[in-house]
Design a protein around this motif. Structure first.
Motif, PDB file in Angstrom:
ATOM      1  N   HIS A   1     -27.661  49.617  20.958  1.00 39.50           N
ATOM      2  CA  HIS A   1     -28.516  50.399  21.842  1.00 39.50           C
ATOM      3  C   HIS A   1     -27.670  51.413  22.600  1.00 39.50           C
ATOM      4  O   HIS A   1     -26.496  51.169  22.888  1.00 39.50           O
ATOM      5  CB  HIS A   1     -29.193  49.447  22.840  1.00 39.50           C
ATOM      6  N   SER A   2     -28.262  52.533  22.951  1.00 42.27           N
ATOM      7  CA  SER A   2     -27.506  53.568  23.664  1.00 42.27           C
ATOM      8  C   SER A   2     -26.979  53.073  25.014  1.00 42.27           C
ATOM      9  O   SER A   2     -26.093  53.692  25.581  1.00 42.27           O
ATOM     10  CB  SER A   2     -28.356  54.818  23.843  1.00 42.27           C
ATOM     11  N   SER A   3     -27.512  51.952  25.502  1.00 37.42           N
ATOM     12  CA  SER A   3     -26.984  51.435  26.765  1.00 37.42           C
ATOM     13  C   SER A   3     -25.541  50.960  26.612  1.00 37.42           C
ATOM     14  O   SER A   3     -24.812  50.866  27.606  1.00 37.42           O
ATOM     15  CB  SER A   3     -27.855  50.296  27.299  1.00 37.42           C
TER      16      SER A   3
ATOM     17  N   SER B   1     -29.046  47.314  30.567  1.00 37.06           N
ATOM     18  CA  SER B   1     -28.052  48.353  30.865  1.00 37.06           C
ATOM     19  C   SER B   1     -27.204  47.935  32.060  1.00 37.06           C
ATOM     20  O   SER B   1     -25.993  48.139  32.078  1.00 37.06           O
ATOM     21  CB  SER B   1     -28.742  49.677  31.211  1.00 37.06           C
TER      22      SER B   1
ATOM     23  N   THR C   1     -31.826  47.470  18.289  1.00 39.62           N
ATOM     24  CA  THR C   1     -33.049  48.236  18.502  1.00 39.62           C
ATOM     25  C   THR C   1     -33.595  48.826  17.201  1.00 39.62           C
ATOM     26  O   THR C   1     -34.785  48.685  16.925  1.00 39.62           O
ATOM     27  CB  THR C   1     -32.798  49.347  19.537  1.00 39.62           C
TER      28      THR C   1
ATOM     29  N   SER D   1     -31.873  45.256  34.355  1.00 37.40           N
ATOM     30  CA  SER D   1     -32.004  45.710  32.974  1.00 37.40           C
ATOM     31  C   SER D   1     -30.782  45.281  32.186  1.00 37.40           C
ATOM     32  O   SER D   1     -29.742  44.938  32.759  1.00 37.40           O
ATOM     33  CB  SER D   1     -32.112  47.233  32.933  1.00 37.40           C
TER      34      SER D   1
ATOM     35  N   THR E   1     -19.767  55.233  29.353  1.00 38.81           N
ATOM     36  CA  THR E   1     -19.804  56.490  30.119  1.00 38.81           C
ATOM     37  C   THR E   1     -19.716  56.203  31.614  1.00 38.81           C
ATOM     38  O   THR E   1     -18.931  56.819  32.332  1.00 38.81           O
ATOM     39  CB  THR E   1     -21.120  57.256  29.829  1.00 38.81           C
ATOM     40  N   LEU E   2     -20.525  55.270  32.087  1.00 39.28           N
ATOM     41  CA  LEU E   2     -20.539  54.961  33.513  1.00 39.28           C
ATOM     42  C   LEU E   2     -19.198  54.380  33.961  1.00 39.28           C
ATOM     43  O   LEU E   2     -18.731  54.646  35.070  1.00 39.28           O
ATOM     44  CB  LEU E   2     -21.674  53.974  33.836  1.00 39.28           C
TER      45      LEU E   2
ATOM     46  N   LEU F   1     -23.253  47.179  32.206  1.00 41.83           N
ATOM     47  CA  LEU F   1     -22.392  47.859  33.188  1.00 41.83           C
ATOM     48  C   LEU F   1     -21.588  46.849  34.005  1.00 41.83           C
ATOM     49  O   LEU F   1     -20.375  47.002  34.189  1.00 41.83           O
ATOM     50  CB  LEU F   1     -23.241  48.745  34.107  1.00 41.83           C
ATOM     51  N   MET F   2     -22.262  45.804  34.479  1.00 39.26           N
ATOM     52  CA  MET F   2     -21.559  44.795  35.274  1.00 39.26           C
ATOM     53  C   MET F   2     -20.413  44.167  34.481  1.00 39.26           C
ATOM     54  O   MET F   2     -19.304  44.009  34.979  1.00 39.26           O
ATOM     55  CB  MET F   2     -22.529  43.685  35.701  1.00 39.26           C
TER      56      MET F   2
ATOM     57  N   ARG G   1     -23.729  54.079  27.043  1.00 35.51           N
ATOM     58  CA  ARG G   1     -23.971  54.419  28.450  1.00 35.51           C
ATOM     59  C   ARG G   1     -23.035  53.649  29.372  1.00 35.51           C
ATOM     60  O   ARG G   1     -22.503  54.195  30.350  1.00 35.51           O
ATOM     61  CB  ARG G   1     -25.423  54.063  28.793  1.00 35.51           C
TER      62      ARG G   1
ATOM     63  N   HIS H   1     -16.459  55.033  32.534  1.00 37.13           N
ATOM     64  CA  HIS H   1     -15.474  56.068  32.222  1.00 37.13           C
ATOM     65  C   HIS H   1     -14.343  55.538  31.337  1.00 37.13           C
ATOM     66  O   HIS H   1     -13.156  55.771  31.614  1.00 37.13           O
ATOM     67  CB  HIS H   1     -14.896  56.676  33.507  1.00 37.13           C
TER      68      HIS H   1
END
Lengths: 483, 483
Positions: free
Chosen positions: A192-194, A149, A246, A147, A200-201, A153-154, A197, A203
């Motif tokens: 997008h909220s990702s 997201s 989005t 995804s 958050t992930l 993250l990566m 996110r 930190h």
């Protein structure tokens, strides 16, 4: 189920799929079920002994279909589209049968090698810089994530590891935690909220930045934030730019952001989850001007390029920045052989160790549609959104709020955001269409995607007629109430 | 590709899949290709115009199959198995056709509701505590993740957020980074690398703890580490226990670990990625004694329960501890309706926003095999590993190193670890079998899984005969060299 039963059941399922997709207009786009409906239709526990295929298959219509939101109905105008196509389904069937996990070259060479090929094919199709290609023989390359997201993250984790390394070189006495407290990532307020996110992930602090009147994140906005945050002792390290937001399908200014990120040594990641597919058409590529300056670029063929979920294509200018941060060594995995061309071990670029051969469905889709077939598909859908825009403009009760850029139309009833939300609820509750809203300048507006794969001009007219009808009744009700 | 072409191509693909799986013994288990083989067989760019199905389909044998490691060959004894079954493939086809993303109840009610049902069915089958069931109406429940790595990541992030909250209550002046610097997670030295990976991704310290003579993590080992680390000012917060370790299929002692984690207020997560499937057989459940004390439990039906990748089942005693940490609110997502039974929005429990309807393939598998059919499958495979163990014991040149617990046999040639590695390379290079090694007390040993779905007793004898033959030639070569 033995092979003969599978051959029979498989044919039935293939026919069911074709019937389902070809006749999807006949189904109510959103279900009428109440929460908890399904549990009442099935036993409390799994059956003790195996059931007949006929009974299981019959339950698809009895148990599943009454609760399905039909994303491929031409009455579905919500979210962004989710792709499905016949070639992709065929590719997935083959991938499921082989079911060999390609976490390293050795574990399934064909899976790894095909992925490097289709990622290069896609990069060529989008006109991405050659440093993202495996064939360029640099440190760059691509990988299929689950995804956007996961791609965010990566890249934020890669950027975080790099920022910590660099900060420690200057301040060897600072701990990881002390540095992490100071790290700050940026994205537009329309992202997008990702994006949030991912922070958050990882930190780290995330900061949404204001956009211009075209909902685009500009360099000045970023430059000001960096200056403020550096003055406050923070460490800016990562920018997530969006190509095709989005809410409004807006495009951040990569040229301006790229120049600043290069000068200030920030990682610039582009989330083109939805709009990236459109870049296979040269006429839309002006929106990715500046892409040569970005560190990573991601889009979702599973949104708009007829490849089934999940398939999110991520390119990195330097793949080692991710693998260094996330190195995933499992002792029972045999090392790559030294011979031949060095191949990436894709497990180092994702959360999981295991992975499906997702490149198979991409390969099937690219070959069976061809570049021109896919371009035609994108252009048709953009044309449908523009056709819808014209219909809106012909009705004085409505107004377009953002010019149609790709397959998304943002419009509203000329009334308060609250009234628009009530009209939308009315339309959605009718189950004749499915729409969502976006916020623009603090007011709710309608968000209409033209993206289900079978949608045609007649469908667009049909949907608009429903919106008009519901609006007429809604306005009458409002006016009656006032009396 | 229109619907009629899909019907024809789909039948061809279904037949191909059945032929492939039924005749998989005839294929060389590992490929003979060199790195970079595939790129030479395909064009540099995607075709400009669409190709015919016949050409694409023909390339499966020409381009893909020469580079496939056949995980479902009975000559495949590496890693842990990856599941595939006819019912699961049928479920995936349907899920691909619907292709409606179930990130919220509204976005695809059937997807969300079926997932709650199959998670309860699986929990019943494994004999998990009722607080993990949705039907129990407590804060617990289950969710399908993409992998055990993702389950570990979700739980460690949930535990980290909880630990930071609790520490801040005592030390309001400490920053998140200062607290994170002190957080320490535990797992056994034999745990899968995904345990260490989860700590890397969550940016906390991980500590591998020594195991007993049965490769099991015991309470005393954990208690000592907690005491040491607290004395050093660290904050122990999370324990990942393994049920069925990757190298030796060992089981950590949940009763002992659970008591300590409850007393010391640490989150206890169980990674039963491989072995969890065996718990559907009551005779293996003694290895999960103490499970009533754990905070979260995960296993991979995609490994050993005939459900295709990806499908990793995660249960949480309190789902809100994850959603609080990862809350994923996307403004265009319509809220759940208030009516009826409250349903989880599964996007709050995973990295991605989007998600496939993975419960469909689970539902098909559980119904078509039934509990007894799946128990029989597990017992057959355990029986095959035990049969292999007896064959090893009959050959004086070899010895079993760990008693067979489930479907994994750990043995060695009575020689150095280095000699065992050379023999293994010889066997793998022959392409007649595919094996991996494990380390035991610093020495490499053979790791033989009996887990491909079609493996039978004759296959086990066949594989053992190959190992014996290769050992004979290997020992002769060694002895000739000495002369």
């Amino acid at each position: 189920m033995d092979a003969d039963e599978f051959r029979r059941a498989g044919r039935e399922m293939i026919d069911y799929v074709a019937d389902y997709l070809e006749n999807i207009r006949d189904r109510q786009v959103t279900p009428s079920v109440q929460q908890g409906y399904l549990r009442k239709l099935v036993p409390e526990k799994a059956p003790q002994t195996g059931e007949a295929w006929e009974d299981v298959f019959a339950d698809v219509e009895r148990v599943i279909m009454p609760g399905v939101t039909h994303w491929h109905s031409p009455r579905f105008h919500s979210y962004f589209p989710s792709a499905t196509s016949y070639p992709a389904i065929l590719g997935d069937i083959l991938s499921d049968a082989i079911s060999g996990l390609g976490f390293s070259w050795t574990s399934n060479p064909a899976s790894t090698e095909l992925e490097t090929v289709v990622m290069d094919w896609l990069a060529h199709m989008l006109g991405l810089p050659e440093h993202f290609l495996f064939s360029f023989k640099g440190p760059g390359g691509g990988v299929i994530e689950g995804s956007a997201s996961e791609a965010s993250l990566m890249t934020i984790l890669g950027a975080k590891a790099k920022a910590i390394r660099e900060t420690k070189a200057k301040h060897p006495d600072w701990t990881d935690g002390q540095i992490t407290d100071k790290l700050i990532a940026y994205y537009s307020e329309q992202a997008h909220s990702s994006a949030q996110r991912a922070t958050t992930l990882a930190h780290v602090t995330g900061r949404g930045l204001p956009t211009d009147e075209e909902q685009s994140l500009r360099g000045s906005s970023l430059a000001q934030a960096i200056e403020e945050d550096r003055a406050a002792g923070l460490i800016p390290f990562y920018v997530l730019a969006t190509s095709g937001t989005t809410p409004h399908c807006a495009f951040d200014n990569l040229t301006e952001l790229g120049a600043i990120c290069q000068a200030e040594e920030l990682w610039l990641h582009v989330d083109a989850a939805y709009a990236g597919s459109a870049f296979i058409c040269p006429e839309f590529r002006h929106w990715m001007a500046g892409v040569e300056c970005v560190d990573s670029f991601n889009f979702n063929p599973h949104k708009w390029l007829l490849v089934n979920f999940d398939c999110s294509a991520l390119w990195l200018k330097d793949m080692s920045l991710i693998s260094q941060a996330l190195d995933y060594n499992c002792p029972i995995i045999r090392p790559n052989p030294d011979s031949g061309e060095a191949m990436p071990d894709f497990r180092h670029y994702q959360v999981a160790l295991g992975r499906r051969c997702r490149s198979m469905k991409v390969w099937f889709v690219l070959r069976m549609y061809g570049v021109e077939g896919l371009q035609k598909y994108i252009r048709t859908q953009v044309g449908l959104a523009k056709e819808f825009e014209k219909l809106v403009q012909l009705d004085d009760r409505f107004e377009m709020m953002v010019p149609v850029r790709l397959g998304l139309a943002c419009f509203r009833l000329k009334a308060s955001g609250e009234a628009n939300m009530r009209l939308m609820k009315r339309i959605n509750d009718s189950k004749r269409l499915f729409l969502t809203h976006a916020m623009l300048n603090g007011q709710a507006i309608f968000r209409f995607t033209a993206g289900a794969s079978r949608t045609n001009s007649a469908d667009i007219h049909h949907s608009w007629k429903i919106i008009q009808e519901e609006a007429t009744d809604f306005l009458k009700g409002e006016s009656d109430q006032k009396k």
